[in-house]
Enzyme design. Structure first.
Site, PDB file in Angstrom:
ATOM      1  N   LYS A  82       1.990  14.357  -0.023  1.00  0.00           N
ATOM      2  CA  LYS A  82       2.154  14.325  -1.311  1.00  0.00           C
ATOM      3  C   LYS A  82       1.091  15.478  -2.276  1.00  0.00           C
ATOM      4  O   LYS A  82      -0.039  15.455  -1.806  1.00  0.00           O
ATOM      5  CB  LYS A  82       1.826  12.858  -1.803  1.00  0.00           C
ATOM      6  N   SER A 157       4.270   6.540  -7.984  1.00  0.00           N
ATOM      7  CA  SER A 157       4.030   7.812  -7.922  1.00  0.00           C
ATOM      8  C   SER A 157       4.470   8.826  -6.683  1.00  0.00           C
ATOM      9  O   SER A 157       4.466  10.184  -6.954  1.00  0.00           O
ATOM     10  CB  SER A 157       2.710   8.493  -8.540  1.00  0.00           C
ATOM     11  N   SER A 181       1.836   2.897  -6.297  1.00  0.00           N
ATOM     12  CA  SER A 181       2.574   4.282  -6.160  1.00  0.00           C
ATOM     13  C   SER A 181       3.019   4.410  -4.456  1.00  0.00           C
ATOM     14  O   SER A 181       3.775   5.367  -4.443  1.00  0.00           O
ATOM     15  CB  SER A 181       1.648   5.436  -6.485  1.00  0.00           C
TER      16      SER A 181
END
Length: 469
Positions: A82, A157, A181
């Site tokens: 990520k 996220s 997230s």
């Protein structure tokens, strides 16, 4: 929704429909080479480019790494990181248009730990600006799309990671969780997403600087066994002596659990599909012999107000220190409407911050009191079904956007503030066929119970697969 609406890359190549454990077993037995796995994943990423889930791809570096001997539980398995943690030599953009990303000089603490598991890093996945939103959307760039239906959000996220794993581009990907997230995109994309206990996984440096340490690192996967193996391997690399050991979980437990059920959150009632899915899961648990009963909310609306102010503090801190933290060209005026609005809300309410911190730090005690009576708490992951793209767009007026986020993300932040573990499992479906996650929480340090229950539920109600659902 028809199968033609879905975007996925499952095909008859060396990755097939295998999870990360399956790919690693083929590599370990020399049935395939790590380079072949990496090449297949890169081809699959190209095949699902319409998802717009990749921020940075480095095929040459990935293939070179695949040619070197690797060891670890996932040796030779391709993955993505990520884009809010550092990988040496790659830019870290944090999903923001407010600055030009610089190349990271070193790997983050988490990346160094994860590398010991032997994965092949292909590149970085996309996230909304600084991970503040529950949908991976941007001011000017295209959003990340949900592979089950590209008109819908992939969550956030860790939305880029979740979209790629659900679509079959890679079997496992990095995720992290500061308010849901890991669990939110897992729920939106039909994956397994376990947020660990605070302090369980090697923390990144920035995670440790927060006044309330809400962020934890982890992964999203398509199988419970992949998640279980990740945690066992992470524990071998870093063992927190303050927490009970998880060890490798390989199947269901035998203990029948006391399970409390929540249907609604402090921010409001759940919608029809969400409530039905939670009820169906509760009935399944009862049929499996667990003691299941509805319980009252353990927190009040004050918690939601406090978390909102803390959310605003994080946005204010990012914008106030951006030039020092991200580079001299950082411009707060170029942040999105959500970041600007959250920071402004904090500035307006900063006098309440000391009392807010006091109450948030006491939340762990209130949370843990639940588990004197119950082993696990079941709830929805989110208060309503996954929205279409645009509903949570940062281009929207802040007040409207914040109200929508406040109503949507009603369940997950409690675990971040209290520090407790929680897992999203893809046990439900909406009437239109999108995945719906079931959320299970446990006492601090009790990931083992969550994983044993997850194995049991995966066997009793096998998760829907995008390629044939």
């Amino acid at each position: 929704m028809t199968t033609s609406d879905r975007i996925h890359a499952f095909r008859d190549d060396v990755l097939g429909d295998l999870d990360a454990t399956g790919v690693a077993e083929l590599v370990a037995t020399r049935q395939i080479k790590p380079r072949e796995a990496a090449e297949a994943a890169l081809s699959r990423i190209e095949a699902v480019s319409a998802l717009d889930a990749v921020e940075h791809l480095d095929p040459d570096r990935a293939l070179d790494a695949a040619d070197r001997e690797q060891s670890g539980v996932f040796a030779g398995v391709p993955t993505l990181v990520k884009d809010n943690v550092d990988v040496a030599g790659w830019p870290t953009g944090n999903g923001s248009e407010a600055y030009t990303p610089r190349l990271a000089r070193t790997d983050s603490d988490f990346v160094r730990m994860w590398a010991t598991q032997g994965l092949t890093f292909l590149g970085k996945s996309r996230l909304p600006e600084f991970g503040f939103s529950a949908s991976t959307e941007f001011m000017t760039r295209p959003p990340v799309r949900n592979p089950w239906n590209p008109a819908y959000s992939s969550g956030a996220s860790s939305g880029g990671s979740a979209a790629l794993v659900a679509a079959g581009a890679v079997p496992i990907a990095h995720a992290n969780d500061g308010g849901g997230s890991i669990r939110i995109p897992a729920a939106a994309c039909g994956l397994v997403g376990l947020k660990p206990t605070r302090g369980r996984i090697t923390p990144d440096r920035l995670d440790e600087t927060m006044p309330v340490k809400v962020v934890t690192q982890g992964v999203v996967t398509r199988s419970v066994r992949d998640t279980a193996r990740f945690f066992a391997a992470a524990e071998r690399a870093y063992r927190n002596p303050k927490l009970p050991a998880v060890r490798l979980v390989e199947g269901p437990g035998t203990t029948r659990l006391r399970i409390g059920v929540l249907y609604d959150s402090v921010t409001g009632p759940s919608d029809r599909d969400t409530r039905t899915a939670t009820s169906d899961t509760a009935e399944l648990l009862a049929r499996l012999g667990h003691h299941v009963e509805e319980i009252p909310l353990p927190i009040t609306e004050q918690f939601a107000r406090d978390f909102s102010l803390y959310w605003g503090f994080l946005a204010w801190y990012v914008t106030a220190t951006g030039k020092r933290g991200y580079g001299p060209d950082f411009d707060p005026a170029r942040t999105d409407n959500l970041t600007k609005g959250l920071a402004a809300a904090f500035r307006a309410g900063y006098r309440r911050f000391p009392a807010t911190l006091y109450r948030l730090r006491r939340t762990e005690r209130e949370y843990r009191a639940l588990f004197r009576t119950y082993d696990v708490v079941l709830s929805p992951v989110l208060a309503h079904t996954t929205p279409k793209l645009g509903y949570l767009s940062p281009t929207a007026d802040f007040d409207r956007l914040f109200a929508r986020l406040h109503a949507y993300v009603g369940f997950t932040p409690l675990n971040n503030v209290a520090g407790g573990p929680a897992i999203s499992l893809p046990l439900g479906r909406t009437r239109s066929g999108l995945p719906l996650g079931a959320h299970f929480s446990a006492d601090l340090g009790d990931e083992r119970t969550l994983l044993e229950l997850a194995f049991e539920l995966e066997q009793a109600a096998p998760f829907a697969r995008i390629q044939d659902a």
